[in-house]
Design a protein around this motif. Structure first.
Motif, PDB file in Angstrom:
ATOM      1  N   GLU A 108      -1.540  11.366  -4.199  1.00 26.26           N
ATOM      2  CA  GLU A 108      -1.869  12.338  -2.832  1.00 26.26           C
ATOM      3  C   GLU A 108      -1.132  13.600  -3.116  1.00 26.26           C
ATOM      4  O   GLU A 108      -0.087  13.652  -3.644  1.00 26.26           O
ATOM      5  N   ILE A 109      -1.891  14.469  -2.760  1.00 21.41           N
ATOM      6  CA  ILE A 109      -1.298  15.783  -2.719  1.00 21.41           C
ATOM      7  C   ILE A 109      -0.289  16.130  -1.439  1.00 21.41           C
ATOM      8  O   ILE A 109      -1.091  16.139  -0.296  1.00 21.41           O
ATOM      9  N   GLY A 110       0.822  16.197  -1.379  1.00 11.85           N
ATOM     10  CA  GLY A 110       1.691  16.277  -0.213  1.00 11.85           C
ATOM     11  C   GLY A 110       1.573  17.738   0.324  1.00 11.85           C
ATOM     12  O   GLY A 110       1.048  18.727  -0.232  1.00 11.85           O
ATOM     13  N   ALA A 111       2.332  17.818   1.410  1.00 13.87           N
ATOM     14  CA  ALA A 111       2.657  19.099   2.305  1.00 13.87           C
ATOM     15  C   ALA A 111       2.953  20.113   1.278  1.00 13.87           C
ATOM     16  O   ALA A 111       3.014  21.288   1.360  1.00 13.87           O
ATOM     17  N   ASP A 112       3.888  19.715   0.373  1.00 14.86           N
ATOM     18  CA  ASP A 112       4.645  20.443  -0.551  1.00 14.86           C
ATOM     19  C   ASP A 112       3.796  20.830  -1.674  1.00 14.86           C
ATOM     20  O   ASP A 112       4.322  21.484  -2.838  1.00 14.86           O
ATOM     21  N   GLN A 113       2.436  20.491  -1.796  1.00 15.65           N
ATOM     22  CA  GLN A 113       1.464  21.064  -2.691  1.00 15.65           C
ATOM     23  C   GLN A 113       1.856  20.084  -4.159  1.00 15.65           C
ATOM     24  O   GLN A 113       1.182  20.280  -4.954  1.00 15.65           O
ATOM     25  N   GLN A 114       2.754  19.162  -4.027  1.00 18.90           N
ATOM     26  CA  GLN A 114       3.022  18.405  -5.254  1.00 18.90           C
ATOM     27  C   GLN A 114       2.109  17.050  -5.219  1.00 18.90           C
ATOM     28  O   GLN A 114       1.835  16.361  -4.127  1.00 18.90           O
ATOM     29  N   GLN A 115       1.786  16.520  -6.213  1.00 18.48           N
ATOM     30  CA  GLN A 115       1.002  15.134  -6.247  1.00 18.48           C
ATOM     31  C   GLN A 115       2.199  14.087  -6.215  1.00 18.48           C
ATOM     32  O   GLN A 115       3.209  13.905  -6.853  1.00 18.48           O
ATOM     33  N   HIS A 116       1.890  13.218  -5.239  1.00 20.55           N
ATOM     34  CA  HIS A 116       2.819  12.130  -4.955  1.00 20.55           C
ATOM     35  C   HIS A 116       2.090  10.902  -5.497  1.00 20.55           C
ATOM     36  O   HIS A 116       1.053  10.319  -5.037  1.00 20.55           O
ATOM     37  N   ILE A 117       2.780   9.963  -6.499  1.00 21.88           N
ATOM     38  CA  ILE A 117       2.111   8.857  -6.924  1.00 21.88           C
ATOM     39  C   ILE A 117       2.981   7.822  -6.675  1.00 21.88           C
ATOM     40  O   ILE A 117       4.135   7.719  -6.786  1.00 21.88           O
ATOM     41  N   LYS A 118       2.291   6.597  -5.981  1.00 18.99           N
ATOM     42  CA  LYS A 118       2.882   5.231  -5.812  1.00 18.99           C
ATOM     43  C   LYS A 118       2.272   4.257  -6.478  1.00 18.99           C
ATOM     44  O   LYS A 118       1.087   4.235  -6.646  1.00 18.99           O
ATOM     45  N   SER A 119       3.301   3.089  -6.575  1.00 18.16           N
ATOM     46  CA  SER A 119       2.486   2.012  -7.208  1.00 18.16           C
ATOM     47  C   SER A 119       3.086   0.726  -6.873  1.00 18.16           C
ATOM     48  O   SER A 119       4.373   0.781  -6.630  1.00 18.16           O
ATOM     49  N   GLY A 120       2.197   0.006  -6.251  1.00 17.42           N
ATOM     50  CA  GLY A 120       2.776  -1.250  -5.441  1.00 17.42           C
ATOM     51  C   GLY A 120       2.138  -2.490  -6.067  1.00 17.42           C
ATOM     52  O   GLY A 120       1.005  -2.421  -6.487  1.00 17.42           O
ATOM     53  N   LYS A 121       2.636  -3.714  -5.770  1.00 21.30           N
ATOM     54  CA  LYS A 121       2.055  -4.968  -6.410  1.00 21.30           C
ATOM     55  C   LYS A 121       2.310  -5.923  -5.712  1.00 21.30           C
ATOM     56  O   LYS A 121       3.425  -6.259  -4.927  1.00 21.30           O
ATOM     57  N   LEU A 122       1.188  -6.875  -5.117  1.00 19.05           N
ATOM     58  CA  LEU A 122       1.187  -8.033  -4.434  1.00 19.05           C
ATOM     59  C   LEU A 122       0.747  -9.260  -5.023  1.00 19.05           C
ATOM     60  O   LEU A 122      -0.279  -9.311  -5.658  1.00 19.05           O
ATOM     61  N   ASN A 123       1.510 -10.155  -4.911  1.00 19.38           N
ATOM     62  CA  ASN A 123       1.580 -11.471  -5.679  1.00 19.38           C
ATOM     63  C   ASN A 123       0.979 -12.563  -4.537  1.00 19.38           C
ATOM     64  O   ASN A 123       1.700 -12.737  -3.553  1.00 19.38           O
ATOM     65  N   THR A 141      -8.923   6.375   4.421  1.00 24.04           N
ATOM     66  CA  THR A 141      -7.874   7.469   3.878  1.00 24.04           C
ATOM     67  C   THR A 141      -8.464   8.375   2.983  1.00 24.04           C
ATOM     68  O   THR A 141      -7.788   8.242   1.892  1.00 24.04           O
ATOM     69  N   PRO A 142      -9.332   8.962   2.984  1.00 19.63           N
ATOM     70  CA  PRO A 142      -9.952   9.794   2.075  1.00 19.63           C
ATOM     71  C   PRO A 142      -9.247  10.810   1.208  1.00 19.63           C
ATOM     72  O   PRO A 142      -9.510  11.101   0.212  1.00 19.63           O
ATOM     73  N   ASN A 143      -8.184  11.289   2.021  1.00 20.07           N
ATOM     74  CA  ASN A 143      -7.115  12.039   1.158  1.00 20.07           C
ATOM     75  C   ASN A 143      -6.178  11.630   0.064  1.00 20.07           C
ATOM     76  O   ASN A 143      -5.535  12.288  -0.554  1.00 20.07           O
ATOM     77  N   ILE A 144      -6.378  10.253  -0.046  1.00 18.89           N
ATOM     78  CA  ILE A 144      -5.265   9.714  -1.040  1.00 18.89           C
ATOM     79  C   ILE A 144      -6.359   9.080  -1.881  1.00 18.89           C
ATOM     80  O   ILE A 144      -7.225   8.214  -1.596  1.00 18.89           O
ATOM     81  N   GLN A 145      -6.014   9.084  -3.353  1.00 17.17           N
ATOM     82  CA  GLN A 145      -7.010   8.466  -3.988  1.00 17.17           C
ATOM     83  C   GLN A 145      -6.203   7.199  -4.311  1.00 17.17           C
ATOM     84  O   GLN A 145      -4.784   7.082  -4.716  1.00 17.17           O
ATOM     85  N   MET A 165       0.826  -1.258   0.006  1.00 17.04           N
ATOM     86  CA  MET A 165       0.153   0.101  -0.043  1.00 17.04           C
ATOM     87  C   MET A 165       0.843   1.095  -0.107  1.00 17.04           C
ATOM     88  O   MET A 165       0.283   2.306  -0.177  1.00 17.04           O
ATOM     89  N   ASP A 166       1.939   1.294   0.454  1.00 19.81           N
ATOM     90  CA  ASP A 166       2.993   2.310   0.411  1.00 19.81           C
ATOM     91  C   ASP A 166       3.869   2.355  -0.849  1.00 19.81           C
ATOM     92  O   ASP A 166       4.661   3.107  -0.881  1.00 19.81           O
ATOM     93  N   GLY A 167       3.486   1.560  -1.868  1.00 25.36           N
ATOM     94  CA  GLY A 167       4.104   1.565  -3.145  1.00 25.36           C
ATOM     95  C   GLY A 167       5.298   0.665  -3.361  1.00 25.36           C
ATOM     96  O   GLY A 167       5.927   0.486  -4.411  1.00 25.36           O
ATOM     97  N   TYR A 168       5.295  -0.534  -2.455  1.00 23.43           N
ATOM     98  CA  TYR A 168       6.542  -1.471  -2.622  1.00 23.43           C
ATOM     99  C   TYR A 168       5.936  -2.699  -3.334  1.00 23.43           C
ATOM    100  O   TYR A 168       4.571  -3.074  -3.191  1.00 23.43           O
ATOM    101  N   ASN A 169       6.613  -3.783  -3.918  1.00 24.94           N
ATOM    102  CA  ASN A 169       6.099  -4.840  -4.439  1.00 24.94           C
ATOM    103  C   ASN A 169       6.448  -5.895  -3.225  1.00 24.94           C
ATOM    104  O   ASN A 169       7.403  -5.920  -2.647  1.00 24.94           O
TER     105      ASN A 169
END
Ligand code: ADP
Ligand code: MG
Length: 335
Positions: A224-239, A130-134, A82-86
């Motif tokens: 997620e829009i971070g404190a820096d006002q930037q969009q942070h994108i993560k992608s993780g995969k679970l097998n 976690t409604p603030n994260i899409q 969920m934090d962007g790791y596989n």
């Protein structure tokens, strides 16, 4: 992070079945949870020790509960996905030792649910909390039999699919269904649909599901829009992998089955063992992912900054001595 910390090997011993009790089978496996040891009595009467002890990262005895197994194996991996790791969870072992019980379990009563449905619950709960994260969750479900890949979520689930490789994408299965899911109910339905397709394939193609690997994959993207006002994108995969039975094919069973098939089934398991051993050992730069389809498929989720847990399942009874020893040796080599 040291590689060693990314691969965890645990052993779970199931209870004697009612049939085994009826037949007067003897229990030769003892699980010491505090010392994380498995002790197995040698019933062969050969010159080897009367007993062997193996130590693992964790061991689960016959009374172990599904929740406890989930919390101590898959849960930390689900969190890091969920934090962007596989990550990858494997169930290994001889047919009848509890791989599917560990991965899927039963829906009723609810405490018998295994790792896969508990993972579904966890992911959806975190998303809803976690409604603030899409989040965008997609699932795939495939079967690997005799080094052939089939899509269990496709209407054309009997069609063989190809593995492809592209520089930006890495290795992927061409045309594999990736289904967007939003709820636990949807996830459970796709799991069920895939399982039904697996059964159909088994009948139509004259194969046994005990000799195929199944991989249920969840891809979780978040934005997620971070404190820096930037969009942070993560992608993780679970097998979530229910491996083919590790038992050797006896000659009688192999009648009518192409020799190549028996070799291929073992090839994926053998290569997986080699890959994990090489990762844990950390000495060699060359990791033999390419030697089997299973390890090629899982290449981006094994090693590097991914997390892996292997649950090796064993039976407790005397007549399984050879297979149980072989599973313990495999697991011991992987840790
Ligand atoms: P596999 O998938 O490895 O072939 P299964 O998961 O189908 O094995 O398990 C074989 C049988 O043993 C099933 O009836 C299952 O419910 C039972 N079983 C497996 N593990 C356990 C366990 N830890 N506790 C109770 N029953 C178990
Ligand atoms: Mg099974």
């Amino acid at each position: 992070m040291k590689r060693k910390e990314c691969v965890k090997v645990v052993v779970r011993a199931r209870p004697l079945s009612s049939k085994e009790i009826e037949e007067g089978r003897k229990r030769i496996v003892d699980v010491d949870t505090s010392r994380k040891e498995i002790n197995i009595q040698n019933i062969k009467g050969d010159n080897n020790e009367a007993q062997r002890t193996f130590v693992f990262d964790e061991v689960f005895d016959l009374n172990s509960q599904q929740e406890q197994v989930y919390n101590n194996t898959a849960l930390p991996i689900v969190e890091s996905v969920m934090d962007g790791y596989n990550g990858t969870v494997f169930a290994y072992g001889q047919t009848g030792t509890g791989k599917t019980h560990t991965m899927e379990g039963k829906n009723d009563p609810p405490h018998e649910r295994g790792i896969t449905p508990r993972t579904f619950d966890h992911i959806i709960k975190v998303i809803e909390g976690t409604p603030n994260i899409q989040f965008l969750v997609r699932c795939s479900y495939l079967e690997l039999y005799n080094e052939e890949v089939r899509d269990l979520l496709s209407p054309n689930h009997l069609t063989k699919l190809e593995l492809r490789e592209k520089p930006e994408q890495g290795i992927f299965v061409k045309d594999l269904s990736k289904i967007v899911v939003k709820s636990v109910a949807e996830l459970n339905e796709w799991l069920k649909a895939g399982r039904a397709n697996r059964k159909v394939g088994e009948t139509k193609m004259n194969q046994e599901s005990s000799r195929s690997h199944s991989i249920f994959t969840l891809t979780i993207e978040s934005s997620e829009i971070g404190a820096d006002q930037q969009q942070h994108i993560k992608s993780g995969k679970l097998n979530l992998v229910d491996l083919a039975g590790s038992e050797r094919q006896s000659k009688t069973q192999a009648v009518g089955v192409r020799f190549e098939e028996a070799i291929n089934i073992n090839l994926s398991l053998t290569t997986l063992g080699n890959v994990i051993t090489t990762l844990v050992d950390g000495k060699s730069q060359h990791i033999p992912y390419r030697d089997s389809k299973l390890t090629r498929l899982l290449q981006d989720s094994l090693g590097g900054n991914t997390k892996t847990v292997m649950v090796a399942n064993i039976g407790p009874a005397d007549y399984n001595f050879d297979e149980t020893m072989s599973t313990l040796r495999y697991a011991n080599r992987a840790k």
